[in-house]
Design a protein around this motif. Structure first.
Motif, short mmCIF file in Angstrom:
data_model
loop_
_atom_site.label_atom_id
_atom_site.label_comp_id
_atom_site.label_asym_id
_atom_site.label_seq_id
_atom_site.Cartn_x
_atom_site.Cartn_y
_atom_site.Cartn_z
N ALA A 276 0.82 -1.21 0.00
CA ALA A 276 0.00 0.00 0.00
C ALA A 276 0.85 1.25 0.00
O ALA A 276 0.57 2.22 -0.73
CB ALA A 276 -0.93 -0.01 1.23
N ILE A 277 1.92 1.26 0.79
CA ILE A 277 2.81 2.44 0.83
C ILE A 277 3.48 2.65 -0.52
O ILE A 277 3.57 3.78 -1.02
CB ILE A 277 3.85 2.27 1.94
N ALA A 278 3.96 1.57 -1.14
CA ALA A 278 4.62 1.69 -2.44
C ALA A 278 3.65 2.16 -3.51
O ALA A 278 4.01 2.96 -4.39
CB ALA A 278 5.23 0.35 -2.83
N SER A 279 2.41 1.71 -3.47
CA SER A 279 1.44 2.06 -4.50
C SER A 279 0.95 3.50 -4.34
O SER A 279 1.05 4.31 -5.27
CB SER A 279 0.24 1.09 -4.45
N ILE A 280 0.44 3.82 -3.17
CA ILE A 280 -0.10 5.15 -2.94
C ILE A 280 1.02 6.18 -2.78
O ILE A 280 0.91 7.31 -3.24
CB ILE A 280 -1.02 5.14 -1.70
N GLY A 281 2.10 5.76 -2.14
CA GLY A 281 3.22 6.68 -1.93
C GLY A 281 3.86 7.14 -3.23
O GLY A 281 4.31 8.29 -3.34
N SER A 282 3.92 6.27 -4.23
CA SER A 282 4.50 6.67 -5.51
C SER A 282 3.68 7.76 -6.18
O SER A 282 4.22 8.68 -6.80
CB SER A 282 4.62 5.46 -6.44
N ILE A 283 2.35 7.69 -6.05
CA ILE A 283 1.48 8.72 -6.62
C ILE A 283 1.70 10.05 -5.91
O ILE A 283 1.87 11.11 -6.54
CB ILE A 283 0.01 8.31 -6.52
N ILE A 284 1.73 10.02 -4.59
CA ILE A 284 1.94 11.25 -3.81
C ILE A 284 3.32 11.84 -4.11
O ILE A 284 3.46 13.06 -4.27
CB ILE A 284 1.79 10.96 -2.30
N LEU A 285 4.33 10.99 -4.22
CA LEU A 285 5.68 11.46 -4.48
C LEU A 285 5.78 12.13 -5.85
O LEU A 285 6.37 13.20 -5.99
CB LEU A 285 6.65 10.28 -4.39
N GLN A 286 5.19 11.51 -6.86
CA GLN A 286 5.29 12.05 -8.21
C GLN A 286 4.50 13.35 -8.37
O GLN A 286 4.99 14.29 -8.98
CB GLN A 286 4.80 11.01 -9.22
N VAL A 287 3.29 13.40 -7.82
CA VAL A 287 2.46 14.59 -8.02
C VAL A 287 2.98 15.77 -7.20
O VAL A 287 2.75 16.93 -7.57
CB VAL A 287 0.99 14.27 -7.67
N SER A 288 3.68 15.52 -6.10
CA SER A 288 4.21 16.60 -5.27
C SER A 288 5.64 16.98 -5.63
O SER A 288 6.19 17.91 -5.03
CB SER A 288 4.16 16.19 -3.79
N PHE A 289 6.23 16.30 -6.59
CA PHE A 289 7.64 16.51 -6.92
C PHE A 289 7.95 17.96 -7.33
O PHE A 289 8.89 18.56 -6.79
CB PHE A 289 8.06 15.53 -8.02
N PRO A 290 7.21 18.57 -8.27
CA PRO A 290 7.56 19.94 -8.67
C PRO A 290 7.49 20.94 -7.52
O PRO A 290 8.39 21.77 -7.34
CB PRO A 290 6.54 20.26 -9.76
N GLY A 291 6.42 20.88 -6.73
CA GLY A 291 6.27 21.83 -5.63
C GLY A 291 7.29 21.62 -4.53
O GLY A 291 7.74 22.59 -3.90
N ALA A 292 7.68 20.37 -4.28
CA ALA A 292 8.64 20.09 -3.22
C ALA A 292 10.03 20.62 -3.53
O ALA A 292 10.84 20.81 -2.61
CB ALA A 292 8.70 18.58 -2.96
N LEU A 293 10.34 20.88 -4.79
CA LEU A 293 11.66 21.39 -5.17
C LEU A 293 11.84 22.87 -4.84
O LEU A 293 12.96 23.39 -4.91
CB LEU A 293 11.89 21.18 -6.66
N LEU A 294 10.77 23.54 -4.48
CA LEU A 294 10.85 24.99 -4.24
C LEU A 294 11.57 25.33 -2.95
O LEU A 294 12.14 26.41 -2.82
CB LEU A 294 9.44 25.59 -4.23
N PHE A 295 11.55 24.43 -1.98
CA PHE A 295 12.13 24.70 -0.67
C PHE A 295 13.18 23.65 -0.34
O PHE A 295 13.00 22.46 -0.63
CB PHE A 295 11.05 24.72 0.42
#
Length: 380
Positions: A276-295
């Motif tokens: 579950a972590i690998a499946s759902i976590g990959s979606i959260i990681l990918q969709v938040s990637f651009p915004g997370a690079l700002l800080f």
């Protein structure tokens, strides 16, 4: 004066102050933003170390794919692949373009396929070490596209990402760091000659601000491409029921194609929470990637997580060259100062290691000689 008139007077003063001070302040902010953007684009080339790492990893991924498929080159790419129909008609539209059909035209000749493999290996090595990279990269990319798009099942999405990234990389100064071209450029900084001679010797051809603009715009385009890959992939996954339920990772790990280590796959998938972590976590990681690079406090964890994510794909799903290419793309988001510190740390470690290792070896040699001399004296 009643309360209403006081309120109106206060609002009138605020409104007057806003129109008196607001527009100049807003224009000043706009000027500062424009100046900052111009400075970022024109002052110097950005992500030089990151794009150099991308060049090295792209070359390594290409070399790894060529080496691992060398023994089966005839079956996958050459005359033995006639069963798939790829020798009769191109599987990909690239083979029909007339520009990328070089490998398709020689695929029936096994000797030519072998020579092509060896030639591509040499070009991949030159890309890794950065030898005449500005000249050889377009040639490598031209041959690579036709080669990787010819086989029926020899490519994946990592090849698409690497192909797009290498195209954009042609417009960057990808051999300015960690390359043989960088050493040559330092020796021939004041070289004079025609354009082709300067290009061959690594000398400056265009003004520095113009090349910096060209380089930085290509870096921005490459970053946008990475964002689109990750975010679109995450949004597409989120529409699937297995991803929503958190079970999507289970299926691929239990197939023959994407499950090279059945024991490890079985061990991981027996724990429902890890799936579950690998499946759902990959979606959260990918969709938040651009915004997370700002800080900085979010950029470091998300980059570490993304690299770990690709390492997991490389090991568990047997896609090392796909993962290596994607890690190469992610390398441009790591600051140059970080790469420089890592390089200095490795240099320091390399300088200190021989001295630490040599001392015990010298003591051992001297001790052996003394033992031999003592043995000889005792024998006499």
């Amino acid at each position: 004066m009643n309360i209403a008139s006081k309120v109106l007077t206060a609002i009138a003063r605020i409104w007057s102050a806003f129109w008196r001070e607001g527009p100049p302040y807003f224009l000043n902010v706009c000027k500062n933003v424009v100046a900052a953007v111009e400075g970022w684009l024109y002052d110097q080339k950005r992500a030089l170390y990151g794009i150099a790492v991308a060049r090295i990893l792209f070359g390594s991924a290409a070399l790894g794919l060529l080496l691992t498929n060398f023994n089966t080159r005839f079956y996958t790419y050459g005359s033995g692949a006639a069963w798939s129909g790829q020798l009769e008609a191109p599987i990909s539209s690239f083979g029909e373009s007339g520009f990328f059909d070089f490998f398709f035209s020689i695929a029936k000749n096994d000797t030519s396929v072998t020579i092509f493999f060896l030639m591509m290996m040499i070009l991949a090595v030159t890309l890794i070490v950065g030898y005449r990279a500005r000249i050889l990269l377009p040639i490598f990319l031209w041959l690579w596209i036709g080669f990787i798009e010819t086989p029926f099942f020899g490519s994946d999405q990592g090849d698409n990402a690497m192909r797009i990234a290498m195209f954009l990389m042609m417009f960057t100064d990808h051999s300015a760091r960690w390359s043989l071209d960088a050493r040559r450029r330092g020796r021939n900084a004041d070289f004079s000659g025609n354009v082709f001679q300067k290009l061959w010797n690594g000398a400056h051809v265009l003004p520095a601000p113009l090349t910096a603009l060209w380089h930085n715009l290509a870096i921005i385009a490459l970053a946008c491409q990475v964002f689109m890959i990750y975010v679109s992939g995450a949004l597409f996954k989120s529409t699937g029921e297995p991803w929503q339920e958190g079970t999507a990772v289970y299926g691929p790990l239990h197939t023959m194609r994407f499950g090279p280590w059945p024991e490890i796959s079985e061990l991981i998938t027996t724990m429902g929470w890890s799936v579950a972590i690998a499946s759902i976590g990959s979606i959260i990681l990918q969709v938040s990637f651009p915004g997370a690079l700002l800080f900085r406090w979010t950029r470091i964890p998300v980059l570490f997580a993304m690299v770990s994510f690709h390492i997991g794909i490389a090991i568990l799903m047997g896609l090392p060259w796909f993962s290596l290419a994607m890690v190469g793309v992610d390398a441009i988001f790591i600051r140059d100062v970080t790469w420089s510190r890592l390089a200095n740390w490795f240099k320091k470690a390399a300088k200190d290691a021989p001295a630490d290792v040599a001392a015990p070896e010298m003591k051992t040699v001297v001790g052996d000689k003394r033992n031999e001399e003592l043995h000889e004296k005792v024998s006499v």
